[in-house]
Design a protein around this motif. Structure first.
Motif, PDB file in Angstrom:
ATOM      1  N   GLY A 124       0.602  -0.998  -0.152  1.00 47.46           N
ATOM      2  CA  GLY A 124      -0.304  -0.587   0.192  1.00 47.46           C
ATOM      3  C   GLY A 124       0.828   1.551  -0.031  1.00 47.46           C
ATOM      4  N   ARG A 125       2.476   1.232   0.083  1.00 47.86           N
ATOM      5  CA  ARG A 125       2.547   2.439  -0.416  1.00 47.86           C
ATOM      6  C   ARG A 125       3.840   2.663  -1.229  1.00 47.86           C
ATOM      7  NH1 ARG A 125       5.422   2.649   6.407  1.00 47.86           N
ATOM      8  NH2 ARG A 125       3.521   3.144   6.996  1.00 47.86           N
ATOM      9  N   LEU A 126       4.510   3.464  -1.658  1.00 49.82           N
ATOM     10  CA  LEU A 126       5.250   3.804  -2.804  1.00 49.82           C
ATOM     11  C   LEU A 126       6.676   3.437  -2.749  1.00 49.82           C
ATOM     12  CD1 LEU A 126       5.293   4.661  -5.862  1.00 49.82           C
ATOM     13  CD2 LEU A 126       5.837   6.931  -5.233  1.00 49.82           C
ATOM     14  N   GLN A 127       7.312   2.212  -3.121  1.00 44.88           N
ATOM     15  CA  GLN A 127       8.209   1.825  -3.072  1.00 44.88           C
ATOM     16  C   GLN A 127       9.169   3.015  -3.695  1.00 44.88           C
ATOM     17  OE1 GLN A 127       8.647  -0.380  -0.713  1.00 44.88           O
ATOM     18  NE2 GLN A 127      10.890  -1.401  -1.655  1.00 44.88           N
ATOM     19  N   TRP A 128       8.541   2.832  -4.770  1.00 50.03           N
ATOM     20  CA  TRP A 128       9.779   3.715  -5.121  1.00 50.03           C
ATOM     21  C   TRP A 128       8.996   3.772  -7.281  1.00 50.03           C
ATOM     22  CZ3 TRP A 128      10.135   1.322 -10.417  1.00 50.03           C
ATOM     23  CH2 TRP A 128      10.111   0.090 -10.227  1.00 50.03           C
ATOM     24  N   GLN A 129       9.452   4.759  -8.078  1.00 46.64           N
ATOM     25  CA  GLN A 129       9.215   5.294  -9.104  1.00 46.64           C
ATOM     26  C   GLN A 129      10.676   6.069 -10.614  1.00 46.64           C
ATOM     27  OE1 GLN A 129       7.160   9.294  -8.124  1.00 46.64           O
ATOM     28  NE2 GLN A 129       8.307  10.577 -10.022  1.00 46.64           N
ATOM     29  N   SER A 130       9.670   5.452 -11.058  1.00 42.76           N
ATOM     30  CA  SER A 130      11.487   5.966 -12.505  1.00 42.76           C
ATOM     31  C   SER A 130      11.419   7.171 -12.695  1.00 42.76           C
ATOM     32  CB  SER A 130      10.629   5.020 -13.554  1.00 42.76           C
ATOM     33  OG  SER A 130      10.086   5.781 -14.255  1.00 42.76           O
ATOM     34  N   LYS A 131      12.932   7.282 -12.923  1.00 45.18           N
ATOM     35  CA  LYS A 131      12.860   8.834 -13.378  1.00 45.18           C
ATOM     36  C   LYS A 131      12.527   9.303 -14.605  1.00 45.18           C
ATOM     37  CE  LYS A 131      16.480   9.342  -9.384  1.00 45.18           C
ATOM     38  NZ  LYS A 131      17.737   9.958  -9.182  1.00 45.18           N
ATOM     39  N   ASP A 132      12.428  10.382 -15.148  1.00 42.94           N
ATOM     40  CA  ASP A 132      11.973  10.853 -16.137  1.00 42.94           C
ATOM     41  C   ASP A 132      13.584  11.356 -16.859  1.00 42.94           C
ATOM     42  OD1 ASP A 132       9.692  11.101 -15.673  1.00 42.94           O
ATOM     43  OD2 ASP A 132       8.988  12.927 -15.685  1.00 42.94           O
ATOM     44  N   GLN A 133      14.110  11.664 -17.862  1.00 38.14           N
ATOM     45  CA  GLN A 133      14.979  12.252 -18.595  1.00 38.14           C
ATOM     46  C   GLN A 133      14.812  13.151 -19.523  1.00 38.14           C
ATOM     47  OE1 GLN A 133      15.571   9.070 -21.322  1.00 38.14           O
ATOM     48  NE2 GLN A 133      17.691   8.197 -20.654  1.00 38.14           N
ATOM     49  N   SER A 134      13.816  14.086 -18.836  1.00 38.16           N
ATOM     50  CA  SER A 134      13.673  15.210 -18.726  1.00 38.16           C
ATOM     51  C   SER A 134      14.618  16.313 -17.931  1.00 38.16           C
ATOM     52  CB  SER A 134      12.040  15.769 -18.489  1.00 38.16           C
ATOM     53  OG  SER A 134      12.753  16.048 -16.966  1.00 38.16           O
ATOM     54  N   LEU A 135      14.707  18.068 -18.672  1.00 38.21           N
ATOM     55  CA  LEU A 135      15.391  18.806 -17.874  1.00 38.21           C
ATOM     56  C   LEU A 135      14.962  19.358 -16.345  1.00 38.21           C
ATOM     57  CD1 LEU A 135      17.522  21.355 -17.681  1.00 38.21           C
ATOM     58  CD2 LEU A 135      16.013  22.453 -19.099  1.00 38.21           C
ATOM     59  N   ALA A 136      13.174  18.795 -15.737  1.00 39.67           N
ATOM     60  CA  ALA A 136      12.938  19.219 -14.989  1.00 39.67           C
ATOM     61  C   ALA A 136      13.225  17.791 -13.990  1.00 39.67           C
ATOM     62  CB  ALA A 136      11.677  19.194 -14.747  1.00 39.67           C
ATOM     63  N   GLN A 137      13.237  17.065 -14.536  1.00 40.07           N
ATOM     64  CA  GLN A 137      14.223  15.790 -13.800  1.00 40.07           C
ATOM     65  C   GLN A 137      15.761  15.682 -13.544  1.00 40.07           C
ATOM     66  OE1 GLN A 137      12.507  12.415 -12.231  1.00 40.07           O
ATOM     67  NE2 GLN A 137      13.902  13.464 -10.742  1.00 40.07           N
ATOM     68  N   GLN A 138      16.458  16.758 -13.478  1.00 38.17           N
ATOM     69  CA  GLN A 138      18.034  17.290 -13.681  1.00 38.17           C
ATOM     70  C   GLN A 138      18.024  17.894 -12.875  1.00 38.17           C
ATOM     71  OE1 GLN A 138      20.345  19.189 -16.575  1.00 38.17           O
ATOM     72  NE2 GLN A 138      20.810  17.025 -16.988  1.00 38.17           N
ATOM     73  N   MET A 139      17.600  18.901 -12.183  1.00 38.50           N
ATOM     74  CA  MET A 139      17.355  19.742 -11.746  1.00 38.50           C
ATOM     75  C   MET A 139      17.002  19.537 -10.510  1.00 38.50           C
ATOM     76  SD  MET A 139      14.819  23.122 -14.101  1.00 38.50           S
ATOM     77  CE  MET A 139      15.135  24.468 -12.800  1.00 38.50           C
ATOM     78  N   ASP A 141      17.527  16.576  -9.713  1.00 34.78           N
ATOM     79  CA  ASP A 141      18.565  15.798  -9.046  1.00 34.78           C
ATOM     80  C   ASP A 141      20.265  16.334  -8.840  1.00 34.78           C
ATOM     81  OD1 ASP A 141      16.900  13.255  -9.356  1.00 34.78           O
ATOM     82  OD2 ASP A 141      18.207  12.850 -11.508  1.00 34.78           O
ATOM     83  N   GLY A 142      19.504  17.721  -8.783  1.00 33.43           N
ATOM     84  CA  GLY A 142      21.088  18.804  -8.937  1.00 33.43           C
ATOM     85  C   GLY A 142      20.753  19.768  -7.645  1.00 33.43           C
ATOM     86  N   GLU A 143      19.157  19.293  -6.857  1.00 34.43           N
ATOM     87  CA  GLU A 143      18.477  20.504  -5.876  1.00 34.43           C
ATOM     88  C   GLU A 143      18.282  21.428  -5.957  1.00 34.43           C
ATOM     89  OE1 GLU A 143      21.023  18.841  -2.494  1.00 34.43           O
ATOM     90  OE2 GLU A 143      20.739  17.741  -2.112  1.00 34.43           O
ATOM     91  N   GLU A 144      17.917  21.775  -7.448  1.00 34.51           N
ATOM     92  CA  GLU A 144      17.883  23.495  -8.031  1.00 34.51           C
ATOM     93  C   GLU A 144      16.246  23.855  -7.659  1.00 34.51           C
ATOM     94  OE1 GLU A 144      18.879  24.327 -12.159  1.00 34.51           O
ATOM     95  OE2 GLU A 144      20.798  22.715 -11.434  1.00 34.51           O
ATOM     96  N   ILE A 145      15.096  22.815  -7.651  1.00 36.76           N
ATOM     97  CA  ILE A 145      14.335  23.066  -7.479  1.00 36.76           C
ATOM     98  C   ILE A 145      13.591  21.512  -6.483  1.00 36.76           C
ATOM     99  CG2 ILE A 145      13.535  23.955 -10.153  1.00 36.76           C
ATOM    100  CD1 ILE A 145      12.183  20.572 -10.078  1.00 36.76           C
ATOM    101  N   ALA A 146      12.360  21.607  -5.912  1.00 38.97           N
ATOM    102  CA  ALA A 146      11.882  20.932  -5.312  1.00 38.97           C
ATOM    103  C   ALA A 146      10.756  19.140  -6.002  1.00 38.97           C
ATOM    104  CB  ALA A 146      10.592  21.165  -3.962  1.00 38.97           C
ATOM    105  N   GLU A 147      11.400  18.565  -5.291  1.00 37.42           N
ATOM    106  CA  GLU A 147      10.744  17.229  -5.832  1.00 37.42           C
ATOM    107  C   GLU A 147       9.501  17.077  -5.961  1.00 37.42           C
ATOM    108  OE1 GLU A 147      11.573  12.550  -5.831  1.00 37.42           O
ATOM    109  OE2 GLU A 147      12.047  13.432  -4.232  1.00 37.42           O
ATOM    110  N   ASP A 148       8.676  18.198  -4.815  1.00 37.53           N
ATOM    111  CA  ASP A 148       6.823  17.798  -5.213  1.00 37.53           C
ATOM    112  C   ASP A 148       6.661  18.583  -6.214  1.00 37.53           C
ATOM    113  OD1 ASP A 148       8.164  20.323  -3.957  1.00 37.53           O
ATOM    114  OD2 ASP A 148       6.687  19.525  -2.308  1.00 37.53           O
ATOM    115  N   SER A 149       7.542  19.434  -7.287  1.00 34.43           N
ATOM    116  CA  SER A 149       7.355  20.287  -7.953  1.00 34.43           C
ATOM    117  C   SER A 149       7.312  19.714  -9.119  1.00 34.43           C
ATOM    118  CB  SER A 149       7.796  21.784  -7.399  1.00 34.43           C
ATOM    119  OG  SER A 149       9.375  21.789  -7.575  1.00 34.43           O
TER     120      SER A 149
END
Length: 616
Positions: A124-139, A141-149
């Motif tokens: 019943g819990r989210l174990q993991w999710q795949s990562k997008d190959q996008s500029l937003a995902q890169q940001m 990963d680089g802690e430039e923006i929050a993950e929830d955004s």
């Protein structure tokens, strides 16, 4: 039989949202020992080719040819789909995001290219999710923006890698991940994960008992947002209710065997042995690839997809050269030569170079003589169709010559015959050209017909004028009416009105209007027409008397010159001798004119009548 000893249930939906076309696609295949799920999202605007469907089917096709859960194989699946999109990019560059999952019912591995996503839930819990190959995902990963955004960031569709990219293609391939009973996976395109977050996914999962129920709940959540524009959205849920249980002792036996091999290599020592092992591995991969590509080429030949077959045979021959298999390389070269001739022939037909196409098909038929791996009847059909195209163009040329010579009827006959053959052989461009030619012929024939009818109308009008001048008004009216009908047919309104005026004028001449009665005529008597004073007999003017039985007043004079109506001319007067007695007078009807005196004048009945007769 891993599938029979496990339970994987799949449910999915795919909707176009507010749009007519759905550019998402989902497909999966479950084999006895391995299964594969693919979800894709088209990123281009091609109106004929669905890039998502093409990419997903390509991945599944290569998976079915060589099913494997290895990282190398999954990467090859994605690379082949990437090449297919590049090869089919004729009008626009085809692009797609894609996520693939492969499992042996005990472990799972996935690959991602773009921003389609995979979520795994456990207990019943989210174990993991795949990562997008996008500029937003890169940001993120680089802690430039929050993950929830991430899901709403403006750069979430700015992809760094995807199928069909002109740059280097670098998909992400995960490691093998263990499965447990009750694990749940969700594949989703951006149309879903942008509007339904992971918390809402988790809440919907808590009350779901099967994939369909969960998917319906996620759709209800998405539609409840009441967006003005709903994008294409696709979701696929996989419930791993029971996974395949492996023998734990087997795993340790494999580990011991690998450790023993490594120990032998370490004792043998030296980089040369390691190099040879790598070289042997490369040759083994090349040998495997040689047969795989050749098999794929044969499959494409069976499907009449000669460009793809040519590519597969070329890769197989390259692999044969690596393993230095000269015999196989020679056999593949023969296949490549035949396939290349067919491809060149098809290309020449598209370019309307029919003579060149016939030459290529003839050579291909000669090369494949006696072979069973090529479809000789199909190439013969291609040749016959091309010969029909040549005949269509010859007839069109004959029609053009007649058209230039202004023989429009002959040109039309050739064009009609050529167009009929073009329709029968699906010669689309030729049929379109011939339709245009037929329209030109019809336009020319219409102009000539109008000119001829104009001349005919002018001729009839001239005849009418001549008849009118000769006072043949009936003939003039007939000629003018015929001319008017011709002018009406060809739409010359000015001439139509002119003929109407001429017809009216001729009718007035033919039937002149009646003159009004003269002022001196007594009431009730017909008007006098066409009678002059010179036509009246002199004797009637002198000797005419009133009827015997009608007494005239003493002071009223009898009319001197009564005129007979035009429809009953008066008889010629006669002068009666004075010594001859007249017969008794008869009473005349009131509506008849006074008769001329008889040969013998009547005797006077009384002095009053005699006086009245003498009165001028």
């Amino acid at each position: 039989m891993r599938k029979d000893n496990s339970e994987f249930i799949t449910g999915f939906l795919s909707e176009s949202g507010s749009f007519v076309r759905n550019k998402d696609y989902f497909a999966y295949a479950e084999l006895d020992d391995i299964a594969c799920w693919v979800i894709a999202r088209g990123l281009d605007n091609d109106q004929e080719v669905e890039s998502a469907e093409l990419a997903a089917k390509s991945v599944l096709g290569y998976f079915l040819q060589r099913p494997s859960i290895s990282r190398y194989r999954i990467r090859r699946y994605l690379q082949e789909a990437h090449r297919v999109l590049q090869a089919e990019s004729h009008r626009v560059r085809l692009k797609a995001s894609l996520t693939v999952i492969v499992t042996d019912y005990a472990r799972v591995r996935y690959g991602v290219a773009g921003n389609t996503r995979l979520y795994q839930f456990r207990n019943g819990r989210l174990q993991w999710q795949s990562k997008d190959q996008s500029l937003a995902q890169q940001m993120v990963d680089g802690e430039e923006i929050a993950e929830d955004s991430l899901d709403q960031h403006e750069e979430r569709h700015n992809l760094l890698s995807y199928l069909g990219t002109p740059n280097e293609f670098r998909p992400f391939i995960s490691k093998k991940l263990p499965l447990y009973d009750g694990d749940v996976f969700l594949l989703a395109t951006p149309g879903l994960w942008e509007k339904v977050n992971s918390a809402e996914m988790k809440d919907g999962l808590q009350e779901a008992t099967d994939p369909e129920t969960w998917i319906d709940t996620l759709e209800d959540v998405l539609l409840s947002k009441q967006e003005h524009v709903v994008q294409n959205y696709t979701a696929a849920a996989i419930f791993a209710n029971k996974i395949f249980k492996t023998d734990p002792q087997k795993k340790w036996r494999i580990i011991k065997r690998v450790a023993l091999i490594l120990l032998v290599l370490a004792l043998a020592g030296g980089g040369a042995l390691l190099f040879k092992m790598k070289e042997a591995e490369r040759i083994a991969d090349a040998a495997t690839g040689m047969f795989e590509h050749e098999t794929a080429g044969d499959a494409f030949i069976a499907e009449s997809d000669y460009p793809k077959a040519l590519k597969a045979y070329s890769e197989a021959r390259n692999a044969a050269n690596i393993v230095k298999n000269k015999i196989q390389a020679t056999l593949l070269a023969k296949k490549i030569r035949i396939t290349q001739l067919i491809v060149d022939g098809d290309t020449a037909v598209k370019d309307e170079q029919f003579a060149k196409a016939l030459d290529k098909y003839d050579k291909a038929l000669k090369e494949m003589k006696g072979r069973e791996d090529f479809n000789e009847p199909e190439i013969l059909e291609k040749k016959e169709k091309t010969q029909s195209y040549v005949l269509v163009m010859q007839w069109k040329k004959e029609g053009d010559l007649l058209f230039e010579a202004q023989d429009y009827a002959g040109a039309e006959a050739y064009y009609q015959k050529a167009r009929k053959l073009a329709l029968e052989t699906s010669f689309v461009t030729g049929e379109k050209e011939l339709r245009t030619k037929l329209d030109e012929v019809a336009s020319k024939k219409t102009g000539i017909d109008k000119e001829k009818k104009t001349l005919d109308g002018d001729k009839l009008e001239k005849q009418g004028d001549e008849s009118y001048a000769a006072q043949d008004f009936e003939g003039a009216i007939q000629s003018y009416t015929q001319a008017q009908e011709i002018y009406q047919e060809i739409g010359v309104l000015e001439k139509v009105l002119a003929m109407e005026r001429k017809v009216t004028k001729a009718e007035e001449k033919l039937n002149p209007p009646a003159d009004p009665p003269s002022a001196g005529a007594p009431a009730g008597q017909p008007s006098v027409q066409g009678t002059s004073a010179a036509s009246q007999p002199p004797a009637a003017q002198v000797n005419q008397t009133a009827p015997v039985n009608q007494t005239a007043p003493i002071n009223q004079a009898v009319p001197v010159n009564p005129v007979a109506p035009t429809y009953q001319p008066a008889p010629a007067p006669q002068v009666a001798p004075t010594n001859q007695a007249a017969p008794p007078a008869e009473t005349a009807p009131a509506t008849q004119p006074v008769q001329s005196p008889q040969a013998n004048p009547p005797a006077t009945a009384n002095p009053t009548q005699e006086e009245a007769a003498k009165t001028p």
